[in-house]
Design a protein around this motif. Structure first.
Motif, PDB file in Angstrom:
ATOM      1  N   LEU A 145       0.700  -1.226   0.151  1.00 44.89           N
ATOM      2  CA  LEU A 145       0.001  -0.800  -0.231  1.00 44.89           C
ATOM      3  C   LEU A 145       0.923   1.418   0.394  1.00 44.89           C
ATOM      4  O   LEU A 145       1.942   1.463   0.509  1.00 44.89           O
ATOM      5  N   ASP A 146       0.653   2.158  -0.917  1.00 42.53           N
ATOM      6  CA  ASP A 146       1.523   3.485  -1.086  1.00 42.53           C
ATOM      7  C   ASP A 146       0.078   3.906  -0.115  1.00 42.53           C
ATOM      8  O   ASP A 146      -0.267   3.856   0.597  1.00 42.53           O
ATOM      9  N   VAL A 147       1.984   5.018   0.123  1.00 42.90           N
ATOM     10  CA  VAL A 147       0.974   6.664   1.780  1.00 42.90           C
ATOM     11  C   VAL A 147       0.125   7.463   0.968  1.00 42.90           C
ATOM     12  O   VAL A 147      -0.769   7.502   1.158  1.00 42.90           O
ATOM     13  N   VAL A 148       0.590   8.413   0.097  1.00 41.79           N
ATOM     14  CA  VAL A 148       0.369   9.327  -0.745  1.00 41.79           C
ATOM     15  C   VAL A 148      -0.919   8.804  -1.679  1.00 41.79           C
ATOM     16  O   VAL A 148       0.133   8.225  -3.129  1.00 41.79           O
ATOM     17  N   MET A 149      -1.499   9.369  -2.144  1.00 40.41           N
ATOM     18  CA  MET A 149      -2.231   8.756  -2.642  1.00 40.41           C
ATOM     19  C   MET A 149      -3.715  10.020  -2.820  1.00 40.41           C
ATOM     20  O   MET A 149      -4.202  10.818  -1.385  1.00 40.41           O
ATOM     21  N   PRO A 150      -4.336  10.375  -3.851  1.00 37.51           N
ATOM     22  CA  PRO A 150      -5.092  11.496  -3.741  1.00 37.51           C
ATOM     23  C   PRO A 150      -6.513  10.732  -2.830  1.00 37.51           C
ATOM     24  O   PRO A 150      -6.930   9.824  -3.041  1.00 37.51           O
ATOM     25  N   GLU A 151      -7.295  11.981  -2.648  1.00 37.00           N
ATOM     26  CA  GLU A 151      -8.190  11.349  -1.578  1.00 37.00           C
ATOM     27  C   GLU A 151      -8.389  10.796  -0.548  1.00 37.00           C
ATOM     28  O   GLU A 151      -7.823  11.498   0.550  1.00 37.00           O
ATOM     29  N   LEU A 152      -8.499   9.288   0.144  1.00 36.16           N
ATOM     30  CA  LEU A 152      -7.985   8.244   0.226  1.00 36.16           C
ATOM     31  C   LEU A 152      -6.067   8.145   0.438  1.00 36.16           C
ATOM     32  O   LEU A 152      -6.002   7.791  -0.343  1.00 36.16           O
ATOM     33  N   ASP A 153      -6.115   8.558   1.828  1.00 36.90           N
ATOM     34  CA  ASP A 153      -4.401   7.863   1.699  1.00 36.90           C
ATOM     35  C   ASP A 153      -3.929   6.957   2.360  1.00 36.90           C
ATOM     36  O   ASP A 153      -4.946   6.181   2.917  1.00 36.90           O
TER      37      ASP A 153
END
Length: 321
Positions: A69-77
């Motif tokens: 799982l990536d941490v920095v993502m748009p909407e839900l991090d």
């Protein structure tokens, strides 16, 4: 072709071999999805999501053995996604490894606090990622085995009533929030007392094991559940399945049990058995609890028996019968 863009979210990469670990890769950068696919496709079944809500949906539907799982993502991090995974009984036991460029001690500590089992900084070494995934998948499967022993029916090897009751409560709470469909099938082996009287209780036990195996092999999705309900009764829990789909599945299972217990198929020294099946489908406008859902299935099971057995019955009219 861009793998992450050419396949729909949740599409399994690399086939359907259930003996391979199931891995969910969540990253908003397709290049990272492609890289991890190349690393794991040969010996894992890989699913992909590029945003948090889709990752939660896939995790519930596909039940992966591990999530990268990536941490920095748009909407839900990633931190919020992990918290929601751990708050859901269906996904809380799936290990999560964070992959992120923000590999500072504070971020790592926060990731572990919200429920991750490991934290790997980007750019990552593929050998390190493979080694850590292998370790945590092994630990997950060992934990799954221990949990199955608690929720296992000793005779048939499928889920027991306790496990079904807990899963039903979780699914009922979920559909109250989401409005998603939910169905159950109550299944009774026809004339089982007569079978025991004619062939003996050991053959009766063998019969129940064969019926359980036929039902389990007939289910189509990881979230579907078959359990021994008691005696010669079984139950199937079908999330995200409406009444039409549940009736279709019930008919397939009815035929499958009869086919799989044929002497020429099973090698058993007794005739094939049949089952009667009652279908219940959730209707939140009329049903106040999961007990109402079971009551509808039970009334439809009675209708199937009354119709001569070896039959499927469904329909909302059962509640007022």
């Amino acid at each position: 072709m861009d793998i992450a863009q050419s396949l729909p979210a949740g599409t399994p990469f690399g086939g359907e071999l259930e003996r391979r670990p199931r891995l969910l890769v969540v990253d908003d950068q397709p290049v990272n999805v492609q890289l991890l696919y190349r690393v794991f496709a040969a010996d894992h079944q890989v699913f992909a999501a590029t945003e948090g809500n889709k990752a939660l949906e896939i995790a519930r539907q596909q039940q992966p053995d591990l999530i990268l799982l990536d941490v920095v993502m748009p909407e839900l991090d990633g931190f919020e996604v992990c918290q929601r995974l751990k708050a859901d009984q269906l996904t809380r036991d799936i290990p999560v490894i964070f992959l992120t460029a923000n590999a500072d001690p504070e971020s790592e500590a926060h990731g572990l606090d919200v429920g991750a089992v490991d934290f790997i900084g980007k750019p990552f070494n593929t050998k390190v990622v493979r080694a850590r995934v292998k370790t945590h998948v092994t630990l997950k499967r060992q934990g799954d085995l221990l949990r199955r022993w608690v929720f296992l029916d000793g005779l048939t090897g499928i889920a027991n009533r306790r496990h079904f009751d807990e899963r039903l409560a979780v699914e009922w709470a979920r559909i109250q929030r989401s409005g998603a469909p939910l169905s159950v099938l109550l299944i009774d082996v026809d004339h089982f007392k007569r079978f025991n009287d004619s062939h003996g209780h050991q053959s009766g036990d063998d019969c129940l094991r064969r019926v359980a195996a036929a039902l389990a092999s007939g289910l189509q999705r990881p979230t579907d559940l078959v359990a021994r309900y008691g005696g010669e009764e079984f139950v199937c829990l079908l999330p995200d399945t409406d009444g039409y789909g549940a009736q279709h599945m019930a008919e397939q299972l009815r035929q499958r049990v009869h086919q799989e217990t044929q002497p020429g198929v099973s090698g058993a020294p007794w005739p094939a058995v049949t089952v009667s099946i009652g279908v219940g489908s959730a209707r939140l406008d009329l049903m106040h609890s999961a007990d109402d859902l079971l009551r509808e299935a039970d009334l439809n099971l009675y209708r199937a028996k009354k119709a001569g057995r070896n039959a499927v019955r469904a329909g909302a009219a059962a509640l007022s019968a």
